[in-house]
Scaffold this motif. Structure first.
Motif, PDB file in Angstrom:
ATOM      1  N   GLY A  68       0.814  -1.211   0.000  1.00  0.00           N
ATOM      2  CA  GLY A  68       0.000   0.000   0.000  1.00  0.00           C
ATOM      3  C   GLY A  68       0.848   1.261   0.000  1.00  0.00           C
ATOM      4  O   GLY A  68       0.522   2.249  -0.685  1.00  0.00           O
ATOM      5  N   LEU A  69       1.957   1.254   0.735  1.00  0.00           N
ATOM      6  CA  LEU A  69       2.844   2.415   0.757  1.00  0.00           C
ATOM      7  C   LEU A  69       3.506   2.640  -0.600  1.00  0.00           C
ATOM      8  O   LEU A  69       3.685   3.789  -1.028  1.00  0.00           O
ATOM      9  N   VAL A  70       3.861   1.549  -1.284  1.00  0.00           N
ATOM     10  CA  VAL A  70       4.461   1.689  -2.610  1.00  0.00           C
ATOM     11  C   VAL A  70       3.469   2.329  -3.576  1.00  0.00           C
ATOM     12  O   VAL A  70       3.829   3.208  -4.374  1.00  0.00           O
ATOM     13  N   VAL A  71       2.209   1.894  -3.503  1.00  0.00           N
ATOM     14  CA  VAL A  71       1.183   2.514  -4.351  1.00  0.00           C
ATOM     15  C   VAL A  71       1.045   3.998  -4.019  1.00  0.00           C
ATOM     16  O   VAL A  71       0.942   4.851  -4.914  1.00  0.00           O
ATOM     17  N   TRP A  72       1.079   4.329  -2.739  1.00  0.00           N
ATOM     18  CA  TRP A  72       0.977   5.727  -2.311  1.00  0.00           C
ATOM     19  C   TRP A  72       2.178   6.541  -2.785  1.00  0.00           C
ATOM     20  O   TRP A  72       2.034   7.660  -3.286  1.00  0.00           O
TER      21      TRP A  72
ATOM     22  N   HIS B 275      14.750   9.479  -7.692  1.00  0.00           N
ATOM     23  CA  HIS B 275      13.363   9.547  -8.178  1.00  0.00           C
ATOM     24  C   HIS B 275      12.569   8.438  -7.486  1.00  0.00           C
ATOM     25  O   HIS B 275      12.242   7.415  -8.090  1.00  0.00           O
ATOM     26  N   PHE B 276      12.255   8.640  -6.217  1.00  0.00           N
ATOM     27  CA  PHE B 276      11.631   7.582  -5.425  1.00  0.00           C
ATOM     28  C   PHE B 276      10.215   7.280  -5.906  1.00  0.00           C
ATOM     29  O   PHE B 276       9.777   6.129  -5.862  1.00  0.00           O
ATOM     30  N   GLY B 277       9.500   8.285  -6.352  1.00  0.00           N
ATOM     31  CA  GLY B 277       8.155   8.055  -6.868  1.00  0.00           C
ATOM     32  C   GLY B 277       8.176   7.187  -8.108  1.00  0.00           C
ATOM     33  O   GLY B 277       7.374   6.248  -8.244  1.00  0.00           O
TER      34      GLY B 277
END
Length: 312
Positions: free
Chosen positions: A51-55, A278-280
């Motif tokens: 869920g955090l990765v999706v966020w 570029h973490f996003g």
């Protein structure tokens, strides 16, 4: 004389009303309590990080500047227009296909040989399995020295008058070198799994096939492969998932080069997130990797009914 009776120690349910803690409810509660640690681990270490990765994929996170801005689907649009992603996916597919085919074929071949009643099989089992317990980074560093232009592999080839290439700096040999290094690292594990499966095949089936006139190849194809097909499915899933998650070998041996010839998806994800910050976008690429693994595993699991013994 009045007799004093003790009060009952258990409460009796009123007439017409069943007790709440029935046998079924107690069994259900016991079952949930037993699986609770595993469920907690799945929630904490799988669902929450996913869920955090999706966020994070919906944000642009610059750790150096300390900014965390919502960008919506911009990272996904950038991925769709990323000219480097195509070669990265091709390199990932080439590495995975090459490793899976060679690993499973060699592991099964070695298991069949070691399953014969020959002298020295214990020594060869230990020899082929020992790389599995060696530290991955140490194994890769040693092979990095061996595959250099003046390394041990070319020195061995020079004994036969062969001028070997610079294995890790040539686009034609870098990917092959990485596949071979990973192949020899983990082939022993699949070999042991296949060997255990082969030892579970009843000898009576081979004897019956031999009496019927079946050749060695026919016995292998008609008796051995069907009976060890559950192990083949297990090793195939493990090897495919492992091949898609390879990182240390690329980072130590080639750093994704030359060019992008050995830049697989996990290493490209690492570059975007931890080198270019570029973490996003890195989170977006990690979701692509997750979907690829999920789809391939689901397809293999769905297809098992067509070829895995006892699943039809």
């Amino acid at each position: 004389m009045t007799l004093l009776l003790d009060k009952p120690t258990s409460r009796v349910a009123p007439a017409g009303k069943a007790p709440y803690w029935t046998m079924r409810r107690r069994d259900t509660l016991a079952g949930w309590l037993m699986v609770a640690p595993q469920l907690a681990g799945i929630v904490v270490f799988v669902l929450v990080p996913l869920g955090l990765v999706v966020w994070y994929s919906l944000h642009e996170w610059n750790v150096l500047a300390g900014t965390f801005n919502f960008v919506g689907a911009e990272n996904y649009k950038a991925m769709a227009s990323d000219a480097r992603l195509g070669p990265v996916l091709r390199a990932t597919g080439l590495f995975s296909v090459g490793l899976v085919v060679l690993n499973l074929s060699l592991a099964l071949f070695l298991a069949v040989l070691l399953n014969q009643k020959l002298r020295g099989t214990v020594v060869f089992r230990t020899l082929f399995f020992s790389p599995v317990v060696v530290t991955l980074v140490a194994w890769t560093i040693v092979w990095g020295f061996l595959l250099q232009d003046n390394g041990g592999v070319n020195a061995f080839l020079n004994l036969f008058g062969i001028d070997g290439p610079n294995w890790l700096r040539s686009g034609g040999t870098a990917m092959v070198s990485v596949i071979v290094v990973q192949l020899f690292k983990n082939v022993g594990l699949n070999m042991v799994l296949f060997l255990a499966a082969l030892q579970g095949v009843p000898a009576e089936l081979y004897e019956a096939a031999r009496i019927d006139g079946a050749s060695a190849w026919a016995r292998f194809r008609r008796v051995t492969v069907p009976l060890i097909s559950p192990t083949i499915l297990l090793t195939m899933i493990l090897t495919i998932v492992g091949s898609l998650q390879v990182f240390a070998q690329i980072a130590v041996l080639t750093q994704g080069g030359p060019g992008t010839s050995t830049t697989v998806l996990v290493y490209y994800l690492y570059q975007q997130a931890f080198q270019f910050h570029h973490f996003g976008y890195g989170a977006t690429l990690s979701l692509v990797l997750f979907l690829i693994v999920l789809v391939l595993t689901a397809v293999q699991w769905r297809m098992r009914r067509r070829w895995v013994f006892h699943e039809a």
